[in-house]
Design an enzyme around this catalytic site. Structure first.
Site, mmCIF file in Angstrom:
data_model
loop_
_atom_site.group_PDB
_atom_site.id
_atom_site.type_symbol
_atom_site.label_atom_id
_atom_site.label_comp_id
_atom_site.label_asym_id
_atom_site.label_seq_id
_atom_site.Cartn_x
_atom_site.Cartn_y
_atom_site.Cartn_z
ATOM 1 N N ASP A 181 1.411 16.372 12.041
ATOM 2 C CA ASP A 181 2.633 16.060 11.734
ATOM 3 C C ASP A 181 2.608 14.998 10.773
ATOM 4 O O ASP A 181 1.965 14.326 10.394
ATOM 5 C CB ASP A 181 3.334 15.296 13.234
ATOM 6 C CG ASP A 181 2.282 14.662 14.078
ATOM 7 O OD1 ASP A 181 1.251 14.302 13.284
ATOM 8 O OD2 ASP A 181 2.431 14.215 15.198
ATOM 9 N N GLU A 203 8.988 13.433 15.914
ATOM 10 C CA GLU A 203 9.589 12.410 16.569
ATOM 11 C C GLU A 203 10.754 12.593 17.197
ATOM 12 O O GLU A 203 11.176 12.215 17.987
ATOM 13 C CB GLU A 203 9.774 11.102 15.715
ATOM 14 C CG GLU A 203 8.161 10.641 15.383
ATOM 15 C CD GLU A 203 7.260 9.948 16.471
ATOM 16 O OE1 GLU A 203 7.970 9.837 17.799
ATOM 17 O OE2 GLU A 203 6.216 9.858 16.175
#
Length: 376
Positions: free
Chosen positions: A69, A128
């Protein structure tokens, strides 16, 4: 050879939140293009702010994926580091700068020679906030590069440097955002019989919903229902017509998550009916499914790391935190694991500053595992 510490520090200075990782993507692409120059078995695609790097195998039987990520958090950094965030109100407090650096280091090693099997390196945006993995999958970003097996890691502050932890079942819980709004009738505090108090109904709901976990959830499986926001009323002598609740549901399996979601909705509707008022229930799970490791692949990975010098393998219990890699693992068999960074601060803390020696350890461990998988 890639300077891991400098790369991490460069990335640490430019954190960006989900789907706004423009500088991050540009930096990554620059590094990737330099690493892949002259490698005719490599192809690169982008999807919004994400990047896919595909290494065509020489005799491919499968595609092995590694996911990292790339997004930061809306947090004001308080580390005082000379390479602290240059973006006001943004920070790599979840340490995705480490994740990206390790992925780049592993890519560099994978490029030393053409692998037998295909390798895919995914630099995924928006972990997120927007479940970027789900967005990419649903938009067809993988195309014919979709892996047969997917792997990934997350750093963990309470594990020591050199420790790797995972299990053969669930590593992260699935999470579901809950918003509930009770709609009654406002009025003067002196005349409650002429109003319909939404605050009382919502308060009753908060107490009643506690029975969902205690009476509907198998204690061995576990689940969490937490409401962190309760908003109602504007002054002391007015009965409010609305009350708003904002919370989260967390469960270790998707079946349990769906059961708890159903029960929370049923309790809210039952309370509203009892108080003769309306209620709106919004449940938003999106791509934050439980991270369920494939048992056979997890055992293979655990056995591999257990035999590696300098690595201490830990068979760890699930965490109730969420991670959108769960969506991709619901589509592709794979494994996620924790990598220790030995920090006194929790993830998302404004003073998070991991030990940088983890970078070389992570690259060595992950690249050796990917080399094994690519050669099978």
């Amino acid at each position: 050879m890639l300077d891991l510490i400098q790369t991490r520090r460069d990335l640490h200075q430019i954190p960006e939140i989900g789907l706004e990782e423009f500088k991050t993507q540009a930096y990554l692409l620059d590094v990737i293009e330099k690493l892949t120059t002259g490698k005719d078995f490599v192809q690169i695609r982008t999807w919004r702010t994400g990047i896919l790097v595909y290494l065509q195998g020489s005799q491919p039987e499968r595609t092995i994926g590694w996911r990292t990520d790339i997004d930061g958090l809306p947090i004001v950094e308080q580390t005082g580091l000379p390479f602290a965030s240059q973006h006001q109100g943004r920070m790599h407090a979840c340490v995705h700068d480490f994740h990206m650096t390790i992925a780049l280091g592993c890519l560099e090693r994978a490029l030393e020679e053409q692998p037998k099997n295909n390798l895919l390196f995914l630099f995924q945006p928006a972990e997120e906030n927007e479940a970027g993995g789900m967005l990419m999958y649903e938009d067809g970003a993988f195309g014919d590069w979709l892996p047969d097996q997917f792997y990934g890691l997350h750093v963990r502050p309470d594990l020591k440097v050199g420790q790797i932890a995972t299990n053969t079942h669930t590593l992260f819980a699935g999470t579901c955002e809950v918003k509930i709004r009770f709609k009654g009738k406002g009025g003067h505090a002196a005349f409650p019989h002429e109003a319909n108090d939404a605050l009382v109904a919502a308060s009753y709901f908060v107490t009643q919903v506690q029975s969902v976990v205690s009476r509907n959830v198998n204690p061995i499986e576990g689940a969490v229902v937490t409401f962190g926001v309760f908003q109602a009323g504007t002054t002391n002598n007015v009965i409010t017509d609305t009350a708003f609740l904002h919370g989260t549901i967390r469960a270790l399996t998707q079946d349990m998550s769906l059961l708890v979601q159903k029960r929370v909705k049923t309790v809210a509707e039952g309370v509203a009916a009892a108080f003769d008022m309306e209620v709106e229930v919004e449940l938003k799970q999106g791509g934050y499914l439980p991270v369920e490791n494939n048992p056979a692949l997890a055992r293979e990975l655990m056995d591999f790391f257990d035999e590696k010098d300098g690595i201490e393998l830990i068979d760890i219990e699930p965490a109730m935190t969420g991670e959108d890699f769960g969506y991709l693992l619901s589509k592709v068999d794979g494994v996620m694991f924790w990598l220790g960074i030995d920090s006194p601060y929790a993830l998302h803390h404004p003073q998070m500053s991991p030990k940088e020696e983890v970078l070389a350890i992570g690259v060595a461990a992950v690249s050796s595992f990917l080399k094994k998988k690519a050669a099978e």
